[in-house]
Design a protein around this motif. Structure first.
Motif, PDB file in Angstrom:
ATOM      1  N   ARG A 145      41.589  60.374  20.697  1.00 31.74           N
ATOM      2  CA  ARG A 145      40.403  60.690  22.157  1.00 31.74           C
ATOM      3  C   ARG A 145      40.837  61.279  23.462  1.00 31.74           C
ATOM      4  O   ARG A 145      41.569  60.838  24.158  1.00 31.74           O
ATOM      5  CB  ARG A 145      40.001  59.118  22.406  1.00 31.74           C
ATOM      6  N   VAL A 146      39.970  62.298  23.516  1.00 29.75           N
ATOM      7  CA  VAL A 146      40.024  62.697  24.412  1.00 29.75           C
ATOM      8  C   VAL A 146      39.036  62.845  25.706  1.00 29.75           C
ATOM      9  O   VAL A 146      37.606  63.406  25.397  1.00 29.75           O
ATOM     10  CB  VAL A 146      40.404  64.447  24.606  1.00 29.75           C
ATOM     11  N   PRO A 147      38.794  62.721  26.733  1.00 37.92           N
ATOM     12  CA  PRO A 147      37.569  62.105  27.554  1.00 37.92           C
ATOM     13  C   PRO A 147      36.970  62.899  28.253  1.00 37.92           C
ATOM     14  O   PRO A 147      38.298  63.862  28.743  1.00 37.92           O
ATOM     15  CB  PRO A 147      37.978  61.116  28.452  1.00 37.92           C
ATOM     16  N   MET A 148      36.175  63.789  28.464  1.00 38.33           N
ATOM     17  CA  MET A 148      35.420  65.049  29.313  1.00 38.33           C
ATOM     18  C   MET A 148      36.385  64.461  30.942  1.00 38.33           C
ATOM     19  O   MET A 148      36.382  63.083  31.033  1.00 38.33           O
ATOM     20  CB  MET A 148      34.216  64.351  28.761  1.00 38.33           C
ATOM     21  N   ARG A 149      35.759  64.837  31.565  1.00 43.09           N
ATOM     22  CA  ARG A 149      35.875  65.258  32.035  1.00 43.09           C
ATOM     23  C   ARG A 149      34.658  65.962  33.529  1.00 43.09           C
ATOM     24  O   ARG A 149      33.623  66.426  32.989  1.00 43.09           O
ATOM     25  CB  ARG A 149      36.571  66.819  33.312  1.00 43.09           C
ATOM     26  N   ARG A 150      34.412  64.909  34.635  1.00 37.63           N
ATOM     27  CA  ARG A 150      33.306  64.369  35.053  1.00 37.63           C
ATOM     28  C   ARG A 150      33.182  65.089  36.765  1.00 37.63           C
ATOM     29  O   ARG A 150      34.259  64.385  37.330  1.00 37.63           O
ATOM     30  CB  ARG A 150      32.750  63.427  35.367  1.00 37.63           C
ATOM     31  N   ASP A 151      32.204  65.813  37.251  1.00 34.37           N
ATOM     32  CA  ASP A 151      32.806  66.232  38.179  1.00 34.37           C
ATOM     33  C   ASP A 151      31.068  66.681  39.237  1.00 34.37           C
ATOM     34  O   ASP A 151      30.583  66.207  38.286  1.00 34.37           O
ATOM     35  CB  ASP A 151      33.434  68.119  38.705  1.00 34.37           C
ATOM     36  N   GLU A 152      30.650  66.984  40.334  1.00 34.80           N
ATOM     37  CA  GLU A 152      29.300  66.945  40.367  1.00 34.80           C
ATOM     38  C   GLU A 152      28.345  68.010  39.175  1.00 34.80           C
ATOM     39  O   GLU A 152      27.463  68.043  40.100  1.00 34.80           O
ATOM     40  CB  GLU A 152      29.787  68.004  42.262  1.00 34.80           C
ATOM     41  N   ALA A 153      29.105  68.829  38.838  1.00 43.81           N
ATOM     42  CA  ALA A 153      28.180  69.623  38.065  1.00 43.81           C
ATOM     43  C   ALA A 153      28.137  68.889  36.729  1.00 43.81           C
ATOM     44  O   ALA A 153      27.572  69.829  35.279  1.00 43.81           O
ATOM     45  CB  ALA A 153      29.194  71.092  37.770  1.00 43.81           C
ATOM     46  N   GLY A 154      28.783  68.027  36.416  1.00 49.81           N
ATOM     47  CA  GLY A 154      28.561  67.233  35.158  1.00 49.81           C
ATOM     48  C   GLY A 154      29.841  67.771  34.193  1.00 49.81           C
ATOM     49  O   GLY A 154      30.108  66.655  35.205  1.00 49.81           O
ATOM     50  N   PHE A 155      29.789  67.111  33.326  1.00 50.30           N
ATOM     51  CA  PHE A 155      30.242  66.453  32.465  1.00 50.30           C
ATOM     52  C   PHE A 155      30.831  68.020  31.328  1.00 50.30           C
ATOM     53  O   PHE A 155      29.936  68.313  31.508  1.00 50.30           O
ATOM     54  CB  PHE A 155      29.880  66.134  31.240  1.00 50.30           C
ATOM     55  N   HIS A 156      32.453  68.423  31.812  1.00 50.78           N
ATOM     56  CA  HIS A 156      33.391  69.322  30.990  1.00 50.78           C
ATOM     57  C   HIS A 156      33.533  69.067  29.605  1.00 50.78           C
ATOM     58  O   HIS A 156      34.749  68.090  30.532  1.00 50.78           O
ATOM     59  CB  HIS A 156      33.371  70.125  32.487  1.00 50.78           C
ATOM     60  N   VAL A 157      34.357  69.861  29.225  1.00 53.34           N
ATOM     61  CA  VAL A 157      35.848  69.288  28.295  1.00 53.34           C
ATOM     62  C   VAL A 157      36.797  69.665  28.849  1.00 53.34           C
ATOM     63  O   VAL A 157      36.895  70.887  29.544  1.00 53.34           O
ATOM     64  CB  VAL A 157      35.056  70.110  26.890  1.00 53.34           C
ATOM     65  N   ASP A 158      37.809  69.554  28.691  1.00 52.88           N
ATOM     66  CA  ASP A 158      38.702  69.276  29.255  1.00 52.88           C
ATOM     67  C   ASP A 158      39.878  70.034  28.513  1.00 52.88           C
ATOM     68  O   ASP A 158      40.546  69.345  27.861  1.00 52.88           O
ATOM     69  CB  ASP A 158      39.314  68.488  29.629  1.00 52.88           C
ATOM     70  N   VAL A 173      39.469  69.270  14.679  1.00 51.91           N
ATOM     71  CA  VAL A 173      39.254  69.218  16.486  1.00 51.91           C
ATOM     72  C   VAL A 173      37.013  68.909  16.082  1.00 51.91           C
ATOM     73  O   VAL A 173      36.687  70.107  15.232  1.00 51.91           O
ATOM     74  CB  VAL A 173      38.717  70.142  17.035  1.00 51.91           C
ATOM     75  N   ILE A 174      36.811  68.277  16.792  1.00 52.80           N
ATOM     76  CA  ILE A 174      35.214  67.969  16.406  1.00 52.80           C
ATOM     77  C   ILE A 174      34.613  68.128  17.514  1.00 52.80           C
ATOM     78  O   ILE A 174      35.442  67.391  18.485  1.00 52.80           O
ATOM     79  CB  ILE A 174      34.985  66.051  16.217  1.00 52.80           C
ATOM     80  N   VAL A 175      33.483  68.878  18.077  1.00 50.66           N
ATOM     81  CA  VAL A 175      33.466  69.277  18.752  1.00 50.66           C
ATOM     82  C   VAL A 175      31.921  69.170  18.608  1.00 50.66           C
ATOM     83  O   VAL A 175      31.030  69.713  17.927  1.00 50.66           O
ATOM     84  CB  VAL A 175      33.339  70.889  19.768  1.00 50.66           C
ATOM     85  N   ASN A 176      30.466  69.117  20.026  1.00 53.72           N
ATOM     86  CA  ASN A 176      29.941  68.349  19.686  1.00 53.72           C
ATOM     87  C   ASN A 176      28.613  69.689  21.133  1.00 53.72           C
ATOM     88  O   ASN A 176      29.263  68.988  22.868  1.00 53.72           O
ATOM     89  CB  ASN A 176      28.998  66.651  19.819  1.00 53.72           C
ATOM     90  N   SER A 177      27.864  70.388  20.891  1.00 54.33           N
ATOM     91  CA  SER A 177      27.533  71.573  21.689  1.00 54.33           C
ATOM     92  C   SER A 177      26.084  71.521  20.684  1.00 54.33           C
ATOM     93  O   SER A 177      25.895  72.369  19.928  1.00 54.33           O
ATOM     94  CB  SER A 177      28.013  72.510  22.096  1.00 54.33           C
ATOM     95  N   ALA A 184      25.174  68.451  28.466  1.00 54.20           N
ATOM     96  CA  ALA A 184      26.475  69.463  28.203  1.00 54.20           C
ATOM     97  C   ALA A 184      26.279  70.401  27.606  1.00 54.20           C
ATOM     98  O   ALA A 184      25.711  70.171  26.321  1.00 54.20           O
ATOM     99  CB  ALA A 184      27.825  69.288  29.506  1.00 54.20           C
ATOM    100  N   SER A 185      26.119  71.538  27.869  1.00 55.73           N
ATOM    101  CA  SER A 185      27.027  72.987  26.604  1.00 55.73           C
ATOM    102  C   SER A 185      27.337  73.861  26.928  1.00 55.73           C
ATOM    103  O   SER A 185      28.222  74.231  28.178  1.00 55.73           O
ATOM    104  CB  SER A 185      25.307  73.177  27.095  1.00 55.73           C
ATOM    105  N   PHE A 186      28.084  74.062  25.605  1.00 59.39           N
ATOM    106  CA  PHE A 186      29.657  75.141  25.438  1.00 59.39           C
ATOM    107  C   PHE A 186      28.844  76.405  25.993  1.00 59.39           C
ATOM    108  O   PHE A 186      27.618  76.706  25.739  1.00 59.39           O
ATOM    109  CB  PHE A 186      29.858  74.974  24.309  1.00 59.39           C
ATOM    110  N   ASP A 187      29.884  77.437  26.569  1.00 64.76           N
ATOM    111  CA  ASP A 187      29.811  78.968  26.911  1.00 64.76           C
ATOM    112  C   ASP A 187      30.273  79.493  26.517  1.00 64.76           C
ATOM    113  O   ASP A 187      30.988  79.065  25.461  1.00 64.76           O
ATOM    114  CB  ASP A 187      29.642  78.980  28.860  1.00 64.76           C
ATOM    115  N   ALA A 188      30.524  80.769  26.198  1.00 64.59           N
ATOM    116  CA  ALA A 188      31.950  81.381  25.542  1.00 64.59           C
ATOM    117  C   ALA A 188      32.776  81.662  25.954  1.00 64.59           C
ATOM    118  O   ALA A 188      34.395  80.928  25.475  1.00 64.59           O
ATOM    119  CB  ALA A 188      31.059  83.439  26.073  1.00 64.59           C
ATOM    120  N   ALA A 189      32.926  80.592  27.376  1.00 62.88           N
ATOM    121  CA  ALA A 189      34.914  80.278  27.717  1.00 62.88           C
ATOM    122  C   ALA A 189      34.836  79.184  27.145  1.00 62.88           C
ATOM    123  O   ALA A 189      36.963  78.893  27.002  1.00 62.88           O
ATOM    124  CB  ALA A 189      34.490  80.376  29.181  1.00 62.88           C
ATOM    125  N   ASP A 190      33.877  78.238  27.030  1.00 61.84           N
ATOM    126  CA  ASP A 190      35.092  77.178  25.803  1.00 61.84           C
ATOM    127  C   ASP A 190      35.017  77.588  24.524  1.00 61.84           C
ATOM    128  O   ASP A 190      36.281  77.028  24.391  1.00 61.84           O
ATOM    129  CB  ASP A 190      33.624  76.432  25.979  1.00 61.84           C
TER     130      ASP A 190
END
Length: 391
Positions: A145-158, A173-177, A184-190
């Motif tokens: 298990r790998v926790p997401m990172r949370r900041d003022e902009a919300g949750f992000h995959v670390d 690897v299981i990803v969900n977007s 949260a929603s992935f972008d191209a950089a993710d």
């Protein structure tokens, strides 16, 4: 004397000893008990398009009521292939690369059983949909298990943390977007970051994309299917139930390269074998018009905005909702209760049901967060907001 006393049932060692009644069942029952508005479970309280029902009725009356092919009706597989190519530019072969499933959850379980062997490690990004960990356990895999990172902009995959979790035993690897529960929603950089981590390895990727058509604020869904390097090693899973407001139909699909699909279908044929015939034929006809799913972002964006504007009048702190039909809130200004206790109190005393985010973590961590579902009639959302205005 009863038969059970004479012939006692043998003991059985549970395959899932840590699994009990889910928080979703618990909160829904509590909502019924207290007459609460249920914004907990993630399904609509409004009807689907009557035209979709008409499509299904026509094919039922045309006697499309017997077993379809194991992989699904060709017409629906062709419609899925056309949709993916239209949206993401990749052409999947309907004959060998697309399988119709009994909803997204069955597709996820089947993909895991198809590729995870006992002792294999599977990276799960938390918070996570509650079927992932039991599925991995039943396959004999080991969840990392790998926790997401949370900041003022919300949750992000670390992604650095994901990379650090990869070992020679990593198989999947299981990803969900868009992401359930955080929105949260992935972008191209993710996608590029994920591709860099698995490049040169035999690691596979499972993409849970059941909320693919619910992305907001001008974003485009960043699908694994649209990233050539990732698509070559990915099971891409989606759900007609989520997209077309028919969650009870339990129809979804898995798109994957032919070699992966061959293994997927080996499990699928002995799992459910095949899926409801008339629904498949009806969906194939209905998908000839792309308007319903193309218009979905605007439809749900309006509901999100209605709900968020009302919540802004309360003491909840709103986290971003970039996609899906979920809104996460920070309730720390309202209560010091743990998440499960707060959601029970909210249901019984305020009359609105929510889901604690702790339910999506294996360790049940408390962060003072709860998840609402805004896939409801506007009148339902307004009634809930009127109750939440007391906070």
């Amino acid at each position: 004397m009863t038969d059970s006393a004479v012939f006692p049932t043998p003991r059985i060692a549970s395959r899932l000893p840590r699994v009990g009644t889910t928080i979703f069942t618990t909160m829904s029952a509590l909502a019924v008990e207290h007459g609460a508005i249920n914004l907990g479970q993630g399904f609509p309280d409004f009807d689907c398009d009557p035209a979709l029902l008409a499509c299904v009725e026509r094919v039922m009356r045309a006697n499309h009521n017997q077993y379809p092919p194991m992989a699904g009706t060709l017409a629906l597989r062709e419609a899925v292939a056309a949709k993916i190519e239209r949206l993401h530019g990749r052409r999947y072969d309907p004959a060998s690369e697309i399988t119709i499933t009994a909803g997204g959850t069955q597709a996820i379980f089947t993909a895991i059983l198809a590729c995870v062997h006992p002792g294999d490690e599977v990276i799960v990004i938390e918070p996570a949909y509650d079927s992932y960990l039991p599925n991995i356990a039943l396959a004999g895999g080991v969840a990392v298990r790998v926790p997401m990172r949370r900041d003022e902009a919300g949750f992000h995959v670390d992604w650095a943390a994901v990379g650090a979790a990869i070992t020679p035993r990593t198989r999947l690897v299981i990803v969900n977007s868009p992401h359930n529960p955080t929105g949260a929603s992935f972008d191209a950089a993710d996608l590029d970051a994920l591709a860099a981590l698995v490049r040169g390895s035999d690691i596979l990727v499972l993409g849970d994309e059941v909320y693919e058509h619910m992305v907001f604020d001008g974003r485009r869904h960043a699908s694994l299917a649209g990233h050539a390097e990732l698509a070559a090693r990915s099971f891409v899973i989606s759900s007609f139930g989520k997209t077309l407001h028919v969650t009870g139909w339990k129809v979804g699909y898995c798109a994957a390269p032919a070699a992966l699909t061959a293994e997927f279908r080996k499990v699928h044929q002995f799992n459910v074998f095949t899926v409801n015939t008339p629904m498949q034929h009806g969906l194939a006809r209905y998908l000839a018009d792309p308007a319903p799913y193309r218009e979905l972002p605007a439809f749900y964006s309006a509901k999100r905005d209605l709900f968020r504007s009302g919540l802004a009048e309360t003491r909840f702190k709103l986290l971003p909702s970039e996609g899906s039909y979920f809104q996460v809130v920070d309730y720390s200004a309202i209560s010091a209760l743990g998440e499960a206790d707060f959601c029970r109190w909210l249901t019984s005393e305020i009359g609105v049901a929510a889901i604690p985010l702790s339910a999506f973590y294996d360790d049940g961590r408390n962060q003072g967060l709860a998840r609402f579902c805004f896939a409801k009639r506007d009148s339902t959302l307004q009634a809930a907001l009127a109750r939440l205005a007391r906070l």
